[in-house]
Design a protein around this motif. Sequence first.
Motif, PDB file in Angstrom:
ATOM      1  N   PHE A 141      -4.748   3.346  -6.401  1.00 29.60           N
ATOM      2  CA  PHE A 141      -4.885   2.282  -5.399  1.00 29.60           C
ATOM      3  C   PHE A 141      -6.243   2.440  -4.706  1.00 29.60           C
ATOM      4  O   PHE A 141      -6.652   3.561  -4.394  1.00 29.60           O
ATOM      5  N   TRP A 161       0.823  -1.220   0.000  1.00 25.34           N
ATOM      6  CA  TRP A 161       0.000   0.000   0.000  1.00 25.34           C
ATOM      7  C   TRP A 161       0.856   1.268   0.000  1.00 25.34           C
ATOM      8  O   TRP A 161       0.489   2.284  -0.569  1.00 25.34           O
ATOM      9  N   LYS A 184       3.353   4.849  -6.757  1.00 24.86           N
ATOM     10  CA  LYS A 184       2.758   4.407  -8.019  1.00 24.86           C
ATOM     11  C   LYS A 184       3.748   4.623  -9.157  1.00 24.86           C
ATOM     12  O   LYS A 184       4.425   5.642  -9.195  1.00 24.86           O
ATOM     13  N   PHE A 195      -7.518  -5.217  -1.861  1.00 22.08           N
ATOM     14  CA  PHE A 195      -6.769  -4.049  -2.313  1.00 22.08           C
ATOM     15  C   PHE A 195      -6.609  -4.176  -3.819  1.00 22.08           C
ATOM     16  O   PHE A 195      -6.290  -5.257  -4.314  1.00 22.08           O
ATOM     17  N   ALA A 246     -10.126   2.753  -6.256  1.00 23.36           N
ATOM     18  CA  ALA A 246      -8.877   2.869  -7.013  1.00 23.36           C
ATOM     19  C   ALA A 246      -9.074   3.777  -8.236  1.00 23.36           C
ATOM     20  O   ALA A 246      -8.198   4.577  -8.577  1.00 23.36           O
ATOM     21  N   GLU A 297      -5.067  -2.325  -7.519  1.00 21.21           N
ATOM     22  CA  GLU A 297      -4.361  -1.295  -8.276  1.00 21.21           C
ATOM     23  C   GLU A 297      -4.922  -1.321  -9.684  1.00 21.21           C
ATOM     24  O   GLU A 297      -5.026  -2.385 -10.306  1.00 21.21           O
ATOM     25  N   HIS A 357      -2.237   5.516 -12.562  1.00 21.34           N
ATOM     26  CA  HIS A 357      -2.583   4.359 -11.721  1.00 21.34           C
ATOM     27  C   HIS A 357      -3.263   4.832 -10.437  1.00 21.34           C
ATOM     28  O   HIS A 357      -3.034   5.948  -9.988  1.00 21.34           O
TER      29      HIS A 357
END
Lengths: 707, 152
Positions: A561, A550, A554, A576, A684, A578, A559
């Motif tokens: 999260f 985490w 990036k 989680f 995300a 991405e 991108h």
Amino acid sequence: MKNERTKQEEKRAFENKIPGKGLSRRSFFKYMGAGIATYFVWTDYLASGILTTNEDNFPASDQLSSWIHLSASGEITVFTGKVEVGQNIRTSLTQVVAEELFLPVSSITLVMGDTQLTPYDRGTYGSLTTPQMAPILRKAAANLREMLLQQARQEWKLGEISLDMEQGMIQHPNNGKKLSYGDLAKGKNLLQKMDEDVPTIEPSKWKISGTSVPKVNGRDFITGKHRYVSDMVLPDMLYGKVLRPPVQGAKLKRANTDKAASIPGVQVVRDGDFIGVAAKNSRTAAMALASIEADWERSSQVSRDQLFDHLVSSAEKGETINPQVSRAFEEAAHKIEQDFEVQYIAHVPLEPRAGLAQWTGDKLEVWTGTQRPFGVQEELERAFNLPGEQIRVYMPDTGSGYGGKHTGEAGIEAAILSKATGQPVKVNWTREEEFKWAYFRPAGLIKVKGAASEQGITSWEFHNYNSGGAGIDLPYIGSNKHQEYHRSDTPLRQGSYRALASTANVFAMESTINDLAGKLGADPLQFRLNNLDNDRLEAVIKAAAVEFGWKRTKTNGNHGFGMACGAVKGGFVATFAEIAVHPESREMKIIKAVTAFECGAIINPRHLESQVTGCVLQGLGGALFESVDFKNGDISNAFLSSYRVPRFKDVPDMKVILVNRKDLPSSGAGEAPIVCIAPAIRNAIDDAVGVKINRLPMLPSGIVPEG
Amino acid sequence: MRINVNDRDYAVEVDGNPSLLEVLREQLDLTGTKYGCGEAACGACKVLINGTPTPSCITPATAAQGKNIITIEGLEKEGELHPVQKVLMEEDVFQCSYCAPGMILTAVALLENKQQLSEQEIIEGMNGNICRCCTYPKIVSALSKITQKDKA
């Protein structure tokens, strides 16, 4: 309704189905053959206080009885009303029994979901098999073990000493003699009620449970030998088809079946509005059905573009909201008010509904793929006005359900056709029928008003219209909460689905919590950890966060999260994700998804991993692209070519982490792991491009809209 | 009409132009081949026709005349599972397993005469088959075991 029974009558009817009440010692062995057996009575279990009871709502029968029988030839047969639809409980329950009896899994047979042979069970749903049936079978097996040891001591005239058991044999402590379990059962009619306090093997000492025992009848599936109901054949069996309305809500005005009846070998069956045909093969039956000329009276139906307005306008009146909740919201500095839309989706079990029926005099046998064989038996009782004792429902291991096979339509249709033709009839639904005439996961509208400060949630008003109340409780610390589920009129037939309500509720909740963290300028992970008071949930969040990384930077500006967590039906899950949004095409791609899951002591790690993987990937369909399209009663994407489900190419780089808590009772895993994938992706996407997508599915075209 | 299935000749009836799927299941009692969608969208009904995975639900039985058809029942040779069956069983891949016959036959053809396949090639080759339980990652990793074993 005349079929509606009072609670008292229902309770009585239910008690009559419990073994040990209706079943006498003598009839038990007449029925089972000689041997040693242990049985279990539900009232004892309740008395033990393990399950909570409530007088108005007598305990679900799936919390209840079962029995295990040892034959003189040493075979162990376990009887349970639970059913196998791919969740692999035939294997995990076998493991549990094998463990306590010091036997290999191969020496144990499970008889499942046969209304004549197995104890009453309300159904296989709600992630209840592992937390409720497994402990009962474990104790029943342990009880049988203690009975065997007692028999061996008597045989050898030994006192209360401990004896070693291994692979179905009991060893004499000093003379080297051995007795097999079968030897001890020979000529005996020994039936004992299960002792609730019987010692069971500690999870830390498990040798069979806790290991990845392969699917017990796996070879039959790999070779095509296993007969699903849709594969079954009886002598003189006919293939049946049923006339369906052109759209939802249409009523039959008149029908001409002359042409169908004139086709050689075709029998037409009419019973009120029911019209069906039976023929020697399915092609002939389909042609006969197509030749029926029917007129239908259509009625106006709610369409998809009116769905959410309809759900709110038709909802039952809500509870009064404490003015404190509204006041706290008004006064808050950091707050959000937003709606979430959740579309209907379909289960799409790869084996559509199938039913095979055979009448022998006034006795009816039905084979059907259902999660509720005893529920189907009750449906048949009502349909044919027949006592339950004359109806036997069998449930061979079935081509999946996901909550979509609680009902017995195909079995009932087969029984109607079989009764009229005097021959066994099989009805296999087509994919189109499965889409149109089964039921869907509910659609829902969720209205949220949330406010937070650094100290936590200061106001939380949450209304779920139609999709259900499960998982509606916000796990975060805070005051001034109002959480309510409003029943609405559903335009389409709806029913159970893997974590149906929790998926919707967790999506709205975890999105809003994430947004509140954003308003406060807090890290969404830290904000959650600061405001949770649940060690198990925090543990899976931390496990997933570490694996995901985490805190890493990036690699690319486009991108994002995102994360989400949830505590559902005894399972604790965090996902989680991405993702990347293409700067020009706005196409969304999942770069990585990590899910950590904990459900107590793990019985079969490999099968648990399959359940979690299956939930996450099936959840991906509902999260991104699955939805049912309908207009004035017509379901327009009732085919696999128009209703998209996840395929190989949709699978992202994903990782599943199983957290094993041997110190905690095992709970189910078929539902909870589905709830976090959608909000994790949603958060995300927001992180990547600042667009909050508050609807399921989020990206039917795969393209993220401009903010 | 006669068709050859799993190296055996059968006489079958083709009145009403039945699909190969219907003939296999209803006339020859080879029910390992499954119905999933009826429109070649899910792969549950795939059989090998002259070695090519073919959806039997949209293939008229008459089109199979003079060709060699292999169904899931024909893969096992003298009690020995096909390597694809073996690895999928060893890796304990499936849940409800309804998709298994179609998956297996598709994979058998995909792997035929190939020493090596990348994961991406497996995904491309299998994408026409749906597993609604979503056991996809395990299918890919199991097949990778037998397609990547010769890699240097």
